[in-house]
Structure formats: C-alpha cells, structure tokens
Design a protein around this motif. Structure first.
Motif, PDB file in Angstrom:
ATOM      1  N   ASP A   1     -11.740   2.821   6.522  1.00  0.00           N
ATOM      2  CA  ASP A   1     -10.626   2.329   5.709  1.00  0.00           C
ATOM      3  C   ASP A   1     -10.217   3.356   4.661  1.00  0.00           C
ATOM      4  O   ASP A   1      -9.030   3.575   4.415  1.00  0.00           O
ATOM      5  CB  ASP A   1     -10.979   1.011   5.041  1.00  0.00           C
ATOM      6  CG  ASP A   1     -11.099  -0.136   6.033  1.00  0.00           C
ATOM      7  OD1 ASP A   1     -10.577  -0.001   7.161  1.00  0.00           O
ATOM      8  OD2 ASP A   1     -11.712  -1.157   5.674  1.00  0.00           O
ATOM      9  N   GLU A   2     -11.219   3.980   4.026  1.00  0.00           N
ATOM     10  CA  GLU A   2     -10.934   5.012   3.026  1.00  0.00           C
ATOM     11  C   GLU A   2     -10.240   6.208   3.663  1.00  0.00           C
ATOM     12  O   GLU A   2      -9.304   6.768   3.104  1.00  0.00           O
ATOM     13  CB  GLU A   2     -12.221   5.452   2.334  1.00  0.00           C
ATOM     14  CG  GLU A   2     -12.811   4.420   1.416  1.00  0.00           C
ATOM     15  CD  GLU A   2     -14.166   4.833   0.866  1.00  0.00           C
ATOM     16  OE1 GLU A   2     -14.619   5.969   1.131  1.00  0.00           O
ATOM     17  OE2 GLU A   2     -14.775   4.007   0.169  1.00  0.00           O
ATOM     18  N   SER A   3     -10.691   6.579   4.843  1.00  0.00           N
ATOM     19  CA  SER A   3     -10.095   7.698   5.555  1.00  0.00           C
ATOM     20  C   SER A   3      -8.645   7.405   5.927  1.00  0.00           C
ATOM     21  O   SER A   3      -7.779   8.264   5.802  1.00  0.00           O
ATOM     22  CB  SER A   3     -10.910   8.014   6.815  1.00  0.00           C
ATOM     23  OG  SER A   3     -10.320   9.068   7.538  1.00  0.00           O
ATOM     24  N   GLU A   4      -8.389   6.192   6.387  1.00  0.00           N
ATOM     25  CA  GLU A   4      -7.020   5.804   6.728  1.00  0.00           C
ATOM     26  C   GLU A   4      -6.137   5.781   5.487  1.00  0.00           C
ATOM     27  O   GLU A   4      -4.983   6.210   5.530  1.00  0.00           O
ATOM     28  CB  GLU A   4      -7.011   4.446   7.421  1.00  0.00           C
ATOM     29  CG  GLU A   4      -7.533   4.499   8.837  1.00  0.00           C
ATOM     30  CD  GLU A   4      -7.556   3.142   9.504  1.00  0.00           C
ATOM     31  OE1 GLU A   4      -7.044   2.155   8.928  1.00  0.00           O
ATOM     32  OE2 GLU A   4      -8.087   3.070  10.620  1.00  0.00           O
ATOM     33  N   ALA A   5      -6.662   5.286   4.383  1.00  0.00           N
ATOM     34  CA  ALA A   5      -5.902   5.249   3.128  1.00  0.00           C
ATOM     35  C   ALA A   5      -5.574   6.669   2.658  1.00  0.00           C
ATOM     36  O   ALA A   5      -4.458   6.934   2.204  1.00  0.00           O
ATOM     37  CB  ALA A   5      -6.677   4.494   2.055  1.00  0.00           C
ATOM     38  N   GLU A   6      -6.536   7.571   2.776  1.00  0.00           N
ATOM     39  CA  GLU A   6      -6.296   8.969   2.397  1.00  0.00           C
ATOM     40  C   GLU A   6      -5.249   9.604   3.307  1.00  0.00           C
ATOM     41  O   GLU A   6      -4.380  10.340   2.844  1.00  0.00           O
ATOM     42  CB  GLU A   6      -7.601   9.768   2.463  1.00  0.00           C
ATOM     43  CG  GLU A   6      -8.578   9.443   1.364  1.00  0.00           C
ATOM     44  CD  GLU A   6      -9.909  10.150   1.551  1.00  0.00           C
ATOM     45  OE1 GLU A   6     -10.017  11.055   2.406  1.00  0.00           O
ATOM     46  OE2 GLU A   6     -10.857   9.786   0.838  1.00  0.00           O
ATOM     47  N   GLY A   7      -5.328   9.320   4.597  1.00  0.00           N
ATOM     48  CA  GLY A   7      -4.352   9.847   5.545  1.00  0.00           C
ATOM     49  C   GLY A   7      -2.958   9.329   5.258  1.00  0.00           C
ATOM     50  O   GLY A   7      -1.979  10.087   5.309  1.00  0.00           O
ATOM     51  N   THR A   8      -2.858   8.050   4.923  1.00  0.00           N
ATOM     52  CA  THR A   8      -1.561   7.462   4.580  1.00  0.00           C
ATOM     53  C   THR A   8      -1.003   8.100   3.309  1.00  0.00           C
ATOM     54  O   THR A   8       0.178   8.458   3.254  1.00  0.00           O
ATOM     55  CB  THR A   8      -1.693   5.939   4.406  1.00  0.00           C
ATOM     56  OG1 THR A   8      -2.137   5.381   5.641  1.00  0.00           O
ATOM     57  CG2 THR A   8      -0.378   5.309   4.003  1.00  0.00           C
ATOM     58  N   ALA A   9      -1.843   8.255   2.313  1.00  0.00           N
ATOM     59  CA  ALA A   9      -1.403   8.872   1.055  1.00  0.00           C
ATOM     60  C   ALA A   9      -0.934  10.307   1.295  1.00  0.00           C
ATOM     61  O   ALA A   9       0.081  10.738   0.733  1.00  0.00           O
ATOM     62  CB  ALA A   9      -2.528   8.838   0.025  1.00  0.00           C
TER      63      ALA A   9
END
Length: 85
Positions: free
Chosen positions: A5-13
């Motif tokens: 989830d953190e990785s996806e959030a970082e990718g989205t940002a």
C-alpha cells in the motif's frame, strides 16, 4: 500488505508530481506562444494538448493553480469544433 500500500501510494504521488510537471512545462510553452501550441493559430497540436489538460483537470487530486492553462482551455471552448466534442 502495508508495504505494498505504501509503495502504491508513493508511486501515485510520483505520477501526480510528474503530471503536474508536464502541465507546468505546457504552461511555459503557452506563455511563450501567447496563444496556442503553434503560436497565434490553433492547430492540430492543440487537440491532444487540450485532451491532456482536460484529463488532468478532471483527475481527482489537488491541482496547482496554473492560470495560463485554464485560459487556454477557455479560449478553446469558445471554438465551435471544440465545444461540440
């Protein structure tokens, strides 16, 4: 699962920041041309550009205020061909 989830959030940002950077580049281009992508006349280059900008504006995230881009889209909406589609 939390790490994913953190990785996806970082990718989205990261993607949003890159997209905002592309819009800022477009903003600079419109400041230089003072009208459209190809100087004073609307051209084929403005069609995908307007679609790109519209998608950016309709995407659900906070957008920086970029008035030149907003003015550009408003000018295009005054054109009958653009307003139709």
């Amino acid at each position: 699962m939390k790490k994913r989830d953190e990785s996806e959030a970082e990718g989205t940002a990261h993607s949003i920041a890159a997209w905002n950077g592309n819009i800022e580049t477009l903003n600079i281009r419109l400041l230089v041309t003072e009208a459209s992508m190809a100087r004073e006349r609307v051209s084929l280059a403005d069609i995908p550009t307007a679609l790109y900008e519209n998608r950016w504006l309709e995407s659900p995230f906070k957008h920086p205020s970029i008035f030149v881009v907003s003015d550009y889209l408003e000018r295009l909406t005054d054109r009958s061909g653009f307003a139709e589609y």
